[in-house]
Design a protein around this motif. Structure first.
Motif, PDB file in Angstrom:
ATOM      1  N   ILE A  22      30.358  10.594  60.186  1.00 30.64           N
ATOM      2  CA  ILE A  22      30.157  12.007  60.533  1.00 30.64           C
ATOM      3  C   ILE A  22      31.535  12.668  60.542  1.00 30.64           C
ATOM      4  N   LEU A  75      28.886  19.818  61.004  1.00 25.11           N
ATOM      5  CA  LEU A  75      29.182  18.393  60.870  1.00 25.11           C
ATOM      6  C   LEU A  75      28.280  17.808  59.797  1.00 25.11           C
ATOM      7  N   ALA A  77      26.827  14.220  57.849  1.00 28.48           N
ATOM      8  CA  ALA A  77      26.685  12.766  57.775  1.00 28.48           C
ATOM      9  C   ALA A  77      26.841  12.404  56.304  1.00 28.48           C
ATOM     10  N   LEU A 107      19.721  21.914  61.938  1.00 34.73           N
ATOM     11  CA  LEU A 107      19.852  20.494  61.592  1.00 34.73           C
ATOM     12  C   LEU A 107      18.971  20.169  60.391  1.00 34.73           C
ATOM     13  N   LEU A 122      24.006  13.293  64.749  1.00 28.87           N
ATOM     14  CA  LEU A 122      24.610  14.581  64.382  1.00 28.87           C
ATOM     15  C   LEU A 122      24.538  15.552  65.561  1.00 28.87           C
ATOM     16  N   ASP A 125      26.982  14.544  68.425  1.00 28.76           N
ATOM     17  CA  ASP A 125      28.375  14.881  68.106  1.00 28.76           C
ATOM     18  C   ASP A 125      28.591  16.397  68.115  1.00 28.76           C
TER      19      ASP A 125
END
Ligand SMILES: CC(C)(COP(=O)(O)OP(=O)(O)OC[C@H]1O[C@@H](n2cnc3c(N)ncnc32)[C@H](O)[C@@H]1OP(=O)(O)O)[C@@H](O)C(=O)NCCC(=O)NCCS
Length: 176
Positions: A22, A75, A77, A107, A122, A125
């Motif tokens: 990530i 962010l 992945a 998301l 995710l 974080d």
């Protein structure tokens, strides 16, 4: 002026012996974000954007690739092939409206990689990063039929509220 706290990359096991990282988004991620979108089924696109779209709008891509890191974060992945090619398999983002301390998240996880805990990592974080950057609340708008997402955020401690003016959505919120 507040200087935004940078995100430190993290590595997680994928469950098949592989791993993903990530990391925060970079200006050259445009094509990889488009590839992720291309790997979302029409249903997943609908659940993420709340309407049917077949192509990511250019202004969405411009916004997400040029963040104001004091109030925004995205962010990713990412898995890296043996030849060093990166594939984005999930993205979590928050934006904060001007003069507010509550950020709004979104998301998406590639359909090929769901149920491995990537969405949860995710979000965890993203929440930690928002806290470090002084935000006080995280909110989201989730379609009422998106039971997987409602379950995921409930496990993370979000409270769920009905939206009287729009019965298709629930508002979810977490004090940071
Ligand atoms: C909703 C979404 C983000 C979930 O992502 P995900 O990566 O599959 O989420 P997770 O794997 O963290 O959790 C999902 C489920 O998998 C389970 N899971 C987690 N790790 C697992 C593993 N290693 N093996 C099997 N199951 C696992 C979790 O327990 C969870 O199950 P639950 O429904 O009982 O809670 C993803 O399906 C998606 O992108 N959907 C379309 C877009 C969307 O709806 N976005 C939200 C808009 S607000």
């Amino acid at each position: 002026m507040n200087i935004p706290t940078p995100f430190t990359n993290k590595t997680y096991a994928l469950g098949d012996g592989g791993y993903y990282q990530i990391r925060s988004i970079q200006a050259d991620d445009r094509e990889r974000i488009i590839e992720l979108f291309n790997h979302l089924s029409p249903d997943s696109r609908y659940l993420r954007f709340a309407h049917a779209i077949s192509k990511l709008p250019d202004d969405f891509l411009d916004d997400i690739l040029h963040l104001d890191y004091k109030k925004e974060m995205a962010l990713l992945a990412v898995i890296t092939s043996l030849t060093g090619t990166e594939e984005i398999i999930g993205i979590a983002r928050y934006v904060t409206p001007p003069n507010q301390n509550a950020c709004e998240f979104s998301l998406s996880v590639s359909d090929n990689y769901t149920t491995h805990g990537i969405g949860t990592h995710l979000m965890l974080d993203l929440i930690e990063h928002a806290k470090k950057n002084g935000l006080q609340e995280m909110i989201g708008y989730v379609l009422i039929k998106n039971s997987r997402m409602l379950h995921l955020v409930s496990d993370l401690g979000f409270q769920t509220h009905r939206q009287d003016d729009d019965p298709d959505f629930k508002t979810v919120s977490l004090p940071l």
